[in-house]
Design a protein around this motif. Structure first.
Motif, PDB file in Angstrom:
ATOM      1  N   ALA A   1       0.654  -1.023   0.058  1.00  0.00           N
ATOM      2  CA  ALA A   1       0.114   0.011  -0.075  1.00  0.00           C
ATOM      3  C   ALA A   1       0.929   1.401   0.017  1.00  0.00           C
ATOM      4  O   ALA A   1       0.571   2.277  -0.556  1.00  0.00           O
ATOM      5  N   PHE A   2       1.936   1.067   0.670  1.00  0.00           N
ATOM      6  CA  PHE A   2       2.754   2.365   1.023  1.00  0.00           C
ATOM      7  C   PHE A   2       3.343   2.377  -0.670  1.00  0.00           C
ATOM      8  O   PHE A   2       3.897   3.676  -0.977  1.00  0.00           O
ATOM      9  N   ARG A   3       3.903   1.393  -1.265  1.00  0.00           N
ATOM     10  CA  ARG A   3       4.581   1.525  -2.865  1.00  0.00           C
ATOM     11  C   ARG A   3       3.685   2.055  -3.750  1.00  0.00           C
ATOM     12  O   ARG A   3       4.109   2.911  -4.390  1.00  0.00           O
ATOM     13  N   GLU A   4       2.340   1.764  -3.473  1.00  0.00           N
ATOM     14  CA  GLU A   4       1.288   2.099  -4.484  1.00  0.00           C
ATOM     15  C   GLU A   4       1.111   3.565  -4.123  1.00  0.00           C
ATOM     16  O   GLU A   4       1.093   4.511  -5.002  1.00  0.00           O
ATOM     17  N   LEU A   5       0.782   4.144  -2.824  1.00  0.00           N
ATOM     18  CA  LEU A   5       0.764   5.566  -2.538  1.00  0.00           C
ATOM     19  C   LEU A   5       2.136   6.218  -3.013  1.00  0.00           C
ATOM     20  O   LEU A   5       1.775   7.626  -3.581  1.00  0.00           O
ATOM     21  N   MET A   6       3.167   5.898  -2.967  1.00  0.00           N
ATOM     22  CA  MET A   6       4.513   6.384  -3.471  1.00  0.00           C
ATOM     23  C   MET A   6       4.315   6.866  -4.929  1.00  0.00           C
ATOM     24  O   MET A   6       4.731   7.994  -5.481  1.00  0.00           O
ATOM     25  N   GLY A   7       3.859   5.874  -5.548  1.00  0.00           N
ATOM     26  CA  GLY A   7       3.473   6.083  -7.134  1.00  0.00           C
ATOM     27  C   GLY A   7       2.455   7.111  -7.310  1.00  0.00           C
ATOM     28  O   GLY A   7       2.438   7.843  -8.481  1.00  0.00           O
ATOM     29  N   ARG A   8       1.254   7.202  -6.566  1.00  0.00           N
ATOM     30  CA  ARG A   8       0.146   7.882  -7.026  1.00  0.00           C
ATOM     31  C   ARG A   8       0.215   9.321  -6.244  1.00  0.00           C
ATOM     32  O   ARG A   8      -0.024  10.101  -6.974  1.00  0.00           O
ATOM     33  N   ARG A   9       0.670   9.364  -5.036  1.00  0.00           N
ATOM     34  CA  ARG A   9       0.504  10.499  -4.170  1.00  0.00           C
ATOM     35  C   ARG A   9       1.818  10.720  -3.358  1.00  0.00           C
ATOM     36  O   ARG A   9       1.842  10.371  -2.086  1.00  0.00           O
ATOM     37  N   SER A  10       2.969  11.061  -3.858  1.00  0.00           N
ATOM     38  CA  SER A  10       4.036  11.042  -3.232  1.00  0.00           C
ATOM     39  C   SER A  10       4.022  12.081  -1.998  1.00  0.00           C
ATOM     40  O   SER A  10       4.762  12.094  -0.982  1.00  0.00           O
ATOM     41  N   ASP A  11       3.167  12.998  -2.081  1.00  0.00           N
ATOM     42  CA  ASP A  11       2.986  14.116  -0.814  1.00  0.00           C
ATOM     43  C   ASP A  11       2.654  13.161   0.235  1.00  0.00           C
ATOM     44  O   ASP A  11       3.153  13.396   1.405  1.00  0.00           O
ATOM     45  N   LEU A  12       1.583  12.282   0.115  1.00  0.00           N
ATOM     46  CA  LEU A  12       0.941  11.764   1.068  1.00  0.00           C
ATOM     47  C   LEU A  12       1.848  10.587   1.837  1.00  0.00           C
ATOM     48  O   LEU A  12       2.102  10.362   2.917  1.00  0.00           O
ATOM     49  N   ALA A  13       2.690   9.956   1.022  1.00  0.00           N
ATOM     50  CA  ALA A  13       3.591   8.997   1.087  1.00  0.00           C
ATOM     51  C   ALA A  13       4.813   9.686   1.870  1.00  0.00           C
ATOM     52  O   ALA A  13       5.212   9.092   3.176  1.00  0.00           O
ATOM     53  N   ILE A  14       5.281  10.751   1.679  1.00  0.00           N
ATOM     54  CA  ILE A  14       6.241  11.386   2.434  1.00  0.00           C
ATOM     55  C   ILE A  14       5.579  11.911   3.725  1.00  0.00           C
ATOM     56  O   ILE A  14       6.336  11.699   4.880  1.00  0.00           O
ATOM     57  N   ALA A  15       4.268  12.553   3.649  1.00  0.00           N
ATOM     58  CA  ALA A  15       3.740  12.900   5.147  1.00  0.00           C
ATOM     59  C   ALA A  15       3.404  11.646   6.036  1.00  0.00           C
ATOM     60  O   ALA A  15       3.793  11.636   7.257  1.00  0.00           O
TER      61      ALA A  15
END
Length: 189
Positions: free
Chosen positions: A115-129
């Motif tokens: 889920a984190f890897r997918e989030l990095m691809g879709r919304r890096s701002d949320l992954a960083i937060a």
């Protein structure tokens, strides 16, 4: 001329030594309190960053599995007993190998990592937060509870490289610790 065996001189000498030792002890205690105050100020700053990043995670694009991990981590952050497990779960290879099991919500670390890897691809701002939330929370946990001193920071490189997996380990170890200690606590009450 008085000699060293004179009771007045011996009493004065003992009083001087006692006062000197007392002042040294007070000075050392004051230094410990100042150091602890600095640690608590750092914990406050880290908790503020943690709370700010939590607010940024309130987004429809944030995966539920990762939000569940953050909620579980927040429960652990306020549990001083959980710090007993932190060194083993971050640094001990045997504890790391066992920690890929499911957490209390039934989600495995692999699901959260994906889920984190997918989030990095879709919304890096949320992954960083999300990553800032985990790292600041874990470091605040270490600063907040004196029993945790030096137990999380040595594992910081692992936390940065794989924040989801490390946070999962912390939550899982705390849950396991709570399940072991709950009957003892209930019996004591």
């Amino acid at each position: 001329m008085p000699t060293i065996t004179d009771p007045t001189i011996l009493s004065s000498l003992m009083l001087t030594i006692s006062l000197g030792t007392g002042f040294l002890a007070l000075d050392a205690r004051r230094d410990r309190h100042r150091a602890r105050e600095v640690e608590l100020q750092e914990a406050i700053s880290l908790l503020k960053l943690h709370c700010d990043t939590l607010e940024r995670l309130d987004d429809d694009d944030m995966p539920d599995d990762l939000l569940g991990l953050v909620v579980d981590l927040n429960i652990v952050l306020h549990d001083p007993d959980a710090c007993r497990q932190t060194r083993a779960l971050i640094l001990d290879e045997d504890a790391r190998a066992e920690s890929r099991e499911r957490n209390s919500t039934g989600v495995s670390a692999d699901v959260e990592i994906e889920a984190f890897r997918e989030l990095m691809g879709r919304r890096s701002d949320l992954a960083i937060a999300f990553m800032q939330c985990l790292v600041s929370g874990l470091l605040a946990f270490e600063k907040r509870w004196p029993e945790c001193a030096g137990k999380i920071a040595p594992g910081l490189p692992r936390i940065i490289v794989s924040p989801v997996e490390e946070a999962h380990r912390v939550v899982q170890a705390a849950e396991r610790f709570r399940s072991w200690s709950t009957p003892v606590t209930a019996a004591a009450a």
